[in-house]
Design a protein around this motif. Structure first.
Motif, mmCIF file in Angstrom:
data_model
loop_
_atom_site.group_PDB
_atom_site.id
_atom_site.type_symbol
_atom_site.label_atom_id
_atom_site.label_comp_id
_atom_site.label_asym_id
_atom_site.label_seq_id
_atom_site.Cartn_x
_atom_site.Cartn_y
_atom_site.Cartn_z
ATOM 1 N N SER A 269 0.840 -1.205 0.000
ATOM 2 C CA SER A 269 0.000 0.000 0.000
ATOM 3 C C SER A 269 0.871 1.249 0.000
ATOM 4 C CB SER A 269 -0.871 -0.018 1.264
ATOM 5 O OG SER A 269 -1.507 1.231 1.456
ATOM 6 N N ILE B 72 0.182 5.353 0.944
ATOM 7 C CA ILE B 72 -0.643 6.519 1.269
ATOM 8 C C ILE B 72 -0.032 7.677 0.483
ATOM 9 C CG2 ILE B 72 -1.541 8.007 3.089
ATOM 10 C CD1 ILE B 72 -1.198 5.659 5.043
ATOM 11 N N THR C 1 -2.663 10.394 7.369
ATOM 12 C CA THR C 1 -1.976 9.098 7.479
ATOM 13 C C THR C 1 -2.688 8.194 8.491
ATOM 14 O OG1 THR C 1 0.137 10.060 6.845
ATOM 15 C CG2 THR C 1 0.224 7.985 8.066
ATOM 16 N N THR D 49 -4.885 4.811 7.688
ATOM 17 C CA THR D 49 -4.425 3.566 8.316
ATOM 18 C C THR D 49 -5.535 2.959 9.176
ATOM 19 O OG1 THR D 49 -2.162 4.394 8.286
ATOM 20 C CG2 THR D 49 -2.611 2.537 9.750
ATOM 21 N N GLU E 292 -6.966 -0.852 9.048
ATOM 22 C CA GLU E 292 -7.018 -1.727 10.225
ATOM 23 C C GLU E 292 -8.449 -2.161 10.524
ATOM 24 O OE1 GLU E 292 -2.936 -0.326 12.503
ATOM 25 O OE2 GLU E 292 -4.823 0.525 13.189
ATOM 26 N N VAL F 42 -0.767 -3.773 9.642
ATOM 27 C CA VAL F 42 0.404 -3.083 9.084
ATOM 28 C C VAL F 42 1.655 -3.772 9.632
ATOM 29 C CG1 VAL F 42 1.626 -0.886 8.866
ATOM 30 C CG2 VAL F 42 -0.892 -0.915 8.991
ATOM 31 N N SER G 188 6.062 -0.219 7.654
ATOM 32 C CA SER G 188 5.585 1.121 7.310
ATOM 33 C C SER G 188 6.745 2.102 7.358
ATOM 34 C CB SER G 188 4.507 1.560 8.313
ATOM 35 O OG SER G 188 3.965 2.813 7.949
ATOM 36 N N GLN H 165 3.609 0.874 2.835
ATOM 37 C CA GLN H 165 3.258 -0.096 3.871
ATOM 38 C C GLN H 165 3.129 -1.494 3.282
ATOM 39 O OE1 GLN H 165 -0.463 1.804 5.174
ATOM 40 N NE2 GLN H 165 0.568 2.486 7.035
ATOM 41 N N LEU I 255 0.878 -4.783 4.123
ATOM 42 C CA LEU I 255 -0.333 -5.141 4.854
ATOM 43 C C LEU I 255 -0.525 -6.651 4.794
ATOM 44 C CD1 LEU I 255 -2.719 -2.438 3.297
ATOM 45 C CD2 LEU I 255 -1.286 -2.223 5.353
ATOM 46 N N ASN J 210 -7.743 -5.302 0.618
ATOM 47 C CA ASN J 210 -7.268 -3.923 0.499
ATOM 48 C C ASN J 210 -7.973 -3.207 -0.648
ATOM 49 O OD1 ASN J 210 -5.571 -1.670 1.089
ATOM 50 N ND2 ASN J 210 -4.229 -2.274 -0.592
#
Ligand code: ATP
Ligand code: MG
Length: 140
Positions: A8, A10, A20, A24, A28, A34, A37, A75, A77, A86
């Protein structure tokens, strides 16, 4: 179903607006964990390499400029069926088409400044993770 990983980003529109944590939290809440990161500012060469699959598309130059316009958070995940999970919480590429409650519907500014990137297959996830992370930086 097996626990898998996805990659991922951001994007700069979200880091610029101090989102951010909010982005996140959505990941979650969707059950993604995560496991790596870091906040980075991509070089042009890095962004061009990362988006090489899109280099023939008309928006390639603008996309690269956007992705280096500010910091991003990359990140890794992890969850069951992480790629699909995702993509589901991200929503459609164009926020106008994204479902209610998705990250892009909630936060994205435009089809380009759409707050997040997510891998589109397990094969690409592995390539994208290796592009930004050493194995020892990923702690599951
Ligand atoms: P991503 O790969 O970032 O997760 P995606 O898989 O939903 O997004 P792609 O088709 O892979 O969408 O496009 C990659 C990125 O290029 C998009 O996320 C968006 O930032 C940008 N993009 C896609 N289509 C356009 C467009 N028509 N105009 C401008 N930018 C675009
Ligand atoms: Mg894509």
């Amino acid at each position: 179903m097996a626990v898998t990983r996805t990659f991922s980003i951001i994007k700069p529109d979200a880091t610029r607006r101090n989102l951010t944590g909010a982005v996140t939290a959505k990941l979650e809440e969707a059950g993604l964990r995560v496991v790596a990161s870091k906040r980075i500012h991509m070089s042009r060469e890095q962004a061009e390499g990362f988006y090489a699959v899109h280099k023939e598309r008309p928006f390639f130059g603008e996309l690269v400029s956007f992705m280096i316009s500010g910091p991003v958070v990359v990140q890794v995940l992890e969850s069951e069926d992480a790629v699909k999970r995702n993509r589901d919480v991200m929503g459609a590429t164009n926020p106008k088409d994204a479902a209610e409650g998705t990250i892009r519907k909630t936060f994205a500014e435009s089809i380009e400044a759409n707050s997040v990137h997510g891998s589109d297959s397990e094969e690409n996830a592995a390539i994208e993770i290796a592009f930004f992370f050493k194995p020892e930086e990923i702690v599951g």
